[in-house]
Design an enzyme around this catalytic site. Structure first.
Site, mmCIF file in Angstrom:
data_model
loop_
_atom_site.group_PDB
_atom_site.id
_atom_site.type_symbol
_atom_site.label_atom_id
_atom_site.label_comp_id
_atom_site.label_asym_id
_atom_site.label_seq_id
_atom_site.Cartn_x
_atom_site.Cartn_y
_atom_site.Cartn_z
ATOM 1 N N TRP A 102 32.921 29.704 34.958
ATOM 2 C CA TRP A 102 32.133 30.702 34.383
ATOM 3 C C TRP A 102 31.460 30.426 33.015
ATOM 4 O O TRP A 102 30.468 31.238 32.971
ATOM 5 C CB TRP A 102 33.756 31.930 34.074
ATOM 6 C CG TRP A 102 34.194 32.690 35.002
ATOM 7 C CD1 TRP A 102 35.387 32.810 35.202
ATOM 8 C CD2 TRP A 102 33.284 33.208 35.513
ATOM 9 N NE1 TRP A 102 35.198 33.344 36.199
ATOM 10 C CE2 TRP A 102 34.504 33.716 36.919
ATOM 11 C CE3 TRP A 102 31.864 34.154 35.801
ATOM 12 C CZ2 TRP A 102 33.971 34.534 38.375
ATOM 13 C CZ3 TRP A 102 31.868 34.481 37.248
ATOM 14 C CH2 TRP A 102 32.732 35.177 38.155
ATOM 15 N N ASP A 172 33.054 34.613 25.957
ATOM 16 C CA ASP A 172 33.482 35.224 27.213
ATOM 17 C C ASP A 172 35.000 35.509 27.220
ATOM 18 O O ASP A 172 35.389 34.219 27.613
ATOM 19 C CB ASP A 172 33.012 34.025 28.112
ATOM 20 C CG ASP A 172 33.197 35.348 29.779
ATOM 21 O OD1 ASP A 172 33.822 36.749 29.430
ATOM 22 O OD2 ASP A 172 32.576 34.658 30.875
ATOM 23 N N LYS A 196 40.950 42.131 33.577
ATOM 24 C CA LYS A 196 42.153 41.769 34.517
ATOM 25 C C LYS A 196 42.467 42.522 33.287
ATOM 26 O O LYS A 196 43.899 42.604 33.970
ATOM 27 C CB LYS A 196 41.391 41.025 34.190
ATOM 28 C CG LYS A 196 40.203 39.652 34.696
ATOM 29 C CD LYS A 196 39.988 38.715 34.172
ATOM 30 C CE LYS A 196 38.399 38.642 35.069
ATOM 31 N NZ LYS A 196 38.386 38.406 36.775
HETATM 32 C C1 LIG Z 1 35.824 34.139 32.456
HETATM 33 C C2 LIG Z 1 35.296 35.221 32.896
HETATM 34 N N1 LIG Z 1 33.672 35.319 33.020
HETATM 35 C C3 LIG Z 1 32.696 36.353 33.973
HETATM 36 C C4 LIG Z 1 33.345 36.876 34.602
HETATM 37 C C5 LIG Z 1 32.525 37.757 35.820
HETATM 38 O O1 LIG Z 1 33.314 39.165 35.054
HETATM 39 P P1 LIG Z 1 32.758 40.263 36.237
HETATM 40 O O2 LIG Z 1 32.646 40.526 37.927
HETATM 41 O O3 LIG Z 1 32.843 42.058 36.081
HETATM 42 O O4 LIG Z 1 30.874 39.799 35.946
HETATM 43 C C6 LIG Z 1 35.171 36.301 34.997
HETATM 44 C C7 LIG Z 1 35.031 36.984 36.626
HETATM 45 O O5 LIG Z 1 36.244 37.339 37.595
HETATM 46 C C8 LIG Z 1 35.086 35.420 34.645
HETATM 47 O O6 LIG Z 1 37.185 35.356 34.813
#
Ligand SMILES: Cc1ncc(COP(=O)(O)O)c(C=O)c1O
Length: 359
Positions: A102, A172, A196
């Site tokens: 991520w 994040d 989540k």
């Molecule tokens: C730590 C993290 N950041 C970003 C994301 C991406 O999120 P989204 O699908 O809401 O764009 C996720 C998705 O699993 C994630 O776990």
């Protein structure tokens, strides 16, 4: 009705009490004669839901008064691009810590808008640790420092908040928000997709310090501009009203559990139990540096990968769902967010012990 223990990384398990309330109120929300889905977002009923939602989040996270709380769309992925567009403020550089998939995605998007300085990277370890904080060198001419507090895929979590000095810290927090206490005042900006630990997919929470609001370049579209969204109470366009309502129900549930401090203690106990079961076995292994093991996402591999398929099939039959690891890393992953009861951990451990005994 039979419900499984759902170990999905997100969208993930919701508290059954929340789903029951949503069911009861589906056709007629509190005597309004309509579903929340059918309400105008400008009507007084929905405005009350929105206000309670915001106040509950402020209370649960102890968000100081000098922060704006936004409920946006586009997921955390949209924020990867919107953060540089909103807070670079004419600067040309931003700093990122790379701790996994991520962070890597966040870096890729930010690179479209500025020069990205990689302050530290755990890539060489296969993303199984967090680079030692005192080895980080942050350039002084940087607009902000970004990190991912919990890497959902690799199961790696920061145990402390990094110190970025006077440089705004951006996080994040998608997969560990509300799972542990965070001192919000240490941050310039926190963002998280809700799917989540907070509710269903479809809402992105952005908590941003006021001095970082109003810095977007003139060509940033209005709906992506934090200042305009803050001024319009996140209703510059029609919000995801039903998801806001469900998010509100989850926050009320969390308050009933005793708030973030109480759920953090439960999360510590749940994670401890599961890691102990893994460490005590000869069949299962978690590859992550013990100091940085995630309380939310517990990846593990079997000593013999040929057993993976049978493990997953039998687990599914026992009502233990969504255990395959992320497609990019394989193996298994048990995501054990706030809504996963301790009984789910016990059932998983019992199954793992029995599987090891018979294999
Ligand atoms: C730590 C993290 N950041 C970003 C994301 C991406 O999120 P989204 O699908 O809401 O764009 C996720 C998705 O699993 C994630 O776990």
């Amino acid at each position: 009705m039979s419900r499984i223990f759902n170990f999905s990384a997100g969208p993930s398990m919701l508290p059954v009490e929340v789903l029951e309330i949503a069911k009861q109120e589906l056709l007629d929300w509190q005597g309004s004669g309509m579903s929340v889905m059918e309400m105008s977002h400008r009507g007084k009923q929905f405005m009350a839901i929105a206000e309670t939602l915001k106040n509950d989040l402020i209370e649960l996270m102890a968000i100081p008064a000098n922060y704006k709380v936004l409920f946006l769309q586009g997921g955390a992925s949209a924020q990867f691009a919107l953060i540089p567009q909103n807070i670079l403020n004419g600067q040309h550089k931003a700093s990122y810590v790379n701790t996994g998939a991520w962070s890597t995605s966040a870096i890729k998007e930010a690179s479209k808008y500025c020069q990205v300085q990689i302050v530290a990277s755990a890539e060489a370890s296969g993303f199984t640790t967090i680079p030692a904080l005192n080895d980080w060198h942050i350039d002084s001419d940087t607009a902000y420092l970004h990190y991912t507090s919990n890497e959902t895929i690799h199961g790696v979590e920061f145990s402390d908040i990094p110190d970025s000095g006077a440089i705004p810290l951006v996080c994040d927090m998608s997969s560990n928000i509300l799972s542990r206490e965070f001192d919000v005042s240490r941050y310039g900006l926190i963002y998280a997709g809700t799917q989540k630990n907070m509710g269903p997919a479809g809402v992105t929470v952005v908590i941003v310090r006021e001095d970082l609001v109003g810095l977007a370049a003139a060509n940033v579209p209005a709906v992506f501009d934090y200042a305009q969204q803050a001024k319009g109470d996140s209703m510059l366009n029609t919000p995801a009203t039903y998801n806001w309502y469900l998010l509100g129900l989850v926050l009320q549930w969390l308050k009933k559990q005793g708030g973030v401090a109480a759920i953090e203690q439960r999360n510590i106990n749940k994670a401890k139990k599961l890691y102990r079961a893994i460490d005590d076995s000869n069949l299962y292994r978690n590859p992550v540096d013990v100091a940085y093991r995630s309380r939310m996402n517990v990846p593990f591999v079997l000593a013999d990968a040929a057993l993976d398929k049978e493990f997953l099939q039998l687990a599914e039959k026992q009502g233990l769902g969504s255990l395959p690891g992320h497609r990019s890393v394989g193996g298994m992953r048990a995501s054990i967010y706030n809504a996963m009861p301790e009984a789910g951990i016990d059932a998983l451990i019992e199954f793992m012990v029995e599987f090891e005994r018979t294999h």
